[in-house]
Design an enzyme around this catalytic site. Structure first.
Site, PDB file in Angstrom:
ATOM      1  N   TRP A 103       0.936  -1.106   0.001  1.00  0.00           N
ATOM      2  CA  TRP A 103       0.092   0.166   0.024  1.00  0.00           C
ATOM      3  C   TRP A 103       0.827   1.302   0.058  1.00  0.00           C
ATOM      4  O   TRP A 103       0.618   2.114  -0.689  1.00  0.00           O
ATOM      5  CB  TRP A 103      -0.904  -0.085   1.098  1.00  0.00           C
ATOM      6  CG  TRP A 103      -2.073  -1.063   0.883  1.00  0.00           C
ATOM      7  CD1 TRP A 103      -2.082  -2.396   1.664  1.00  0.00           C
ATOM      8  CD2 TRP A 103      -3.108  -0.954   0.087  1.00  0.00           C
ATOM      9  NE1 TRP A 103      -3.025  -3.128   1.059  1.00  0.00           N
ATOM     10  CE2 TRP A 103      -3.812  -2.210  -0.009  1.00  0.00           C
ATOM     11  CE3 TRP A 103      -3.365   0.007  -1.046  1.00  0.00           C
ATOM     12  CZ2 TRP A 103      -4.802  -2.693  -0.897  1.00  0.00           C
ATOM     13  CZ3 TRP A 103      -4.512  -0.329  -1.865  1.00  0.00           C
ATOM     14  CH2 TRP A 103      -5.466  -1.785  -1.597  1.00  0.00           C
ATOM     15  N   ASP A 173      -1.316   6.848   5.954  1.00  0.00           N
ATOM     16  CA  ASP A 173      -2.619   6.073   5.496  1.00  0.00           C
ATOM     17  C   ASP A 173      -2.853   4.978   6.710  1.00  0.00           C
ATOM     18  O   ASP A 173      -2.110   4.199   6.977  1.00  0.00           O
ATOM     19  CB  ASP A 173      -2.302   5.302   4.292  1.00  0.00           C
ATOM     20  CG  ASP A 173      -3.244   4.318   3.751  1.00  0.00           C
ATOM     21  OD1 ASP A 173      -4.349   4.231   4.431  1.00  0.00           O
ATOM     22  OD2 ASP A 173      -3.098   3.651   2.836  1.00  0.00           O
ATOM     23  N   LYS A 197     -12.717  -1.227   7.021  1.00  0.00           N
ATOM     24  CA  LYS A 197     -11.887  -2.214   7.836  1.00  0.00           C
ATOM     25  C   LYS A 197     -12.461  -2.030   9.434  1.00  0.00           C
ATOM     26  O   LYS A 197     -12.842  -2.964   9.957  1.00  0.00           O
ATOM     27  CB  LYS A 197     -10.566  -2.287   7.699  1.00  0.00           C
ATOM     28  CG  LYS A 197     -10.170  -2.445   6.112  1.00  0.00           C
ATOM     29  CD  LYS A 197      -8.618  -2.290   5.965  1.00  0.00           C
ATOM     30  CE  LYS A 197      -8.199  -2.296   4.426  1.00  0.00           C
ATOM     31  NZ  LYS A 197      -8.530  -3.551   3.867  1.00  0.00           N
TER      32      LYS A 197
END
Length: 362
Positions: A103, A173, A197
């Site tokens: 990511w 992030d 999530k």
């Protein structure tokens, strides 16, 4: 209701049962309006009260930091990958990125396209199975910001502490571990997280930013991609994902009921400890992937002695109601995502199943 699955999906992921039940009760007629909140105008007083309540509740859970604003965005973290360099990198500047895995790499590549990118540190030499030592992280002299990915879902690594970026804004992030533990939001210039999530269902992305950073954006980029557009319009410039935001508010209420971040962190560490202790105590039948000092309390990645045995494990687990244990297609192996809403009982059931599988197949 039939038995609920043991849900270890990486995202969209488990939601608290209590939240789902409350949402079910309010689904058709919200606050005696004769409408579902899904049907309401986002300009109406009822919806706006939920919208504002969610913003206030999130900041309250973070200790009500002064000078921060919550935005509700769309497009997931992937859109933030592009918006951040577009909004913050001026001529002659770059974004500095700590490379920790899949990511972080996606965010870095978007910065290369949208402005300019610099590698502040990397754990590529360790196959991204560890977080770089904080002392090795060095932002570029012309850095507009320092970017970190707090938790890598694929590799199963997580920062134990965050770097001190000095006068350079620290951007994170936190899609896969936001509100899973206590942290000092004042250390960050901007935090972003896809909701699917730990915060709610897919469809909304939460941004928590210092107001001074987002009050003015370059006029050269499209209006919808400017942070100041959403800041000045209270995230109501265009139609927001209203039902997802409603669900975020309900999840935030549930986190309060768990004792806030301190309470939820204790539960998460208990769950992670149970699994890691089982893996480490299995005499090599299971083995952890991430280095112990960088292990995630959200995504437990592990391997077995062969890929064939891993396939047998996943197949047998599915028959017992376990969902989402197959590792990401890019790395293989096994992964249990144990986000906030995954109950301890589900993790205990997985540990018991792992023990049974080892006894019968070891």
């Amino acid at each position: 209701m039939s038995k609920r699955a043991y849900n270890f999906n990486a995202g969209p992921a488990a939601l608290p049962l209590a939240v789902l039940e409350r949402a079910q009760a309010e689904f058709v007629d919200f606050r005696d309006s004769g409408m579902s909140i899904m049907e309401m105008s986002h300009r109406g007083a009822i919806y706006e009260s939920v919208h504002n309540e969610a913003q206030e509740r999130l900041l309250s859970l973070l200790g009500n930091p002064k000078g921060y604003k919550v935005l509700f965005m769309q497009g997931g973290a992937s859109t933030q990958f592009a918006m951040i360099p577009m909004n913050f990198i001026s001529a002659g500047q770059v974004g500095s990125y700590v490379m920790t895995g899949s990511w972080a790499d996606k965010a870095f590549k978007e910065a290369k396209l949208a402005g300019g990118a610099h590698v502040a540190a990397t754990s590529a030499d360790k196959k991204f199975l560890a977080i770089p030592e904080l002392s090795t992280i060095t932002a570029a002299d012309n850095a507009a910001y320092l970017h970190v990915t707090s938790n890598e879902t694929i590799e199963g690594t997580q920062y134990a502490e965050f770097p001190d970026s000095g006068s350079i804004p620290l951007i994170a992030d936190m899609s896969s571990d936001i509100l899973s533990r206590s942290f000092d939001v004042n250390q960050f210039g901007l935090i972003y997280a896809g909701a699917q999530k730990n915060l709610g269902p897919s469809g909304v992305t939460v941004v928590i930013a210092k107001e001074e950073l987002i009050a003015e954006s370059p006029s050269t980029i499209p209006t919808i991609l400017r942070y100041d557009t959403h800041y000045k319009n209270n995230s109501l410039y265009n139609t927001p994902p209203s039902y997802s935001i409603y669900m975020v508010n309900e999840v935030l209420k549930w986190i309060e009921e768990q004792g806030g971040l301190a309470g939820i962190e204790a539960k998460n560490r208990d769950k992670a400890g149970l699994l890691y202790n089982h893996i480490d105590g299995s005499d090599g039948f299971f083995r952890g992937v991430a280095e112990p000092s960088s292990r995630s309390i959200m995504n437990v990645t592990f391997r077995m002695q062969s890929e064939d045995l891993e396939k047998q494990f996943v197949k047998a687990a599915e028959l017992e109601g376990f969902v989402g244990l197959k590792g990401h297609r890019s790395v293989g192996g096994l992964r249990a995502s144990i986000y906030n809403a995954v109950p301890y009982e589900s993790v205990k059931a997985l540990s018991d199943f792992m023990n049974h599988f080892q006894k019968t197949q070891g």
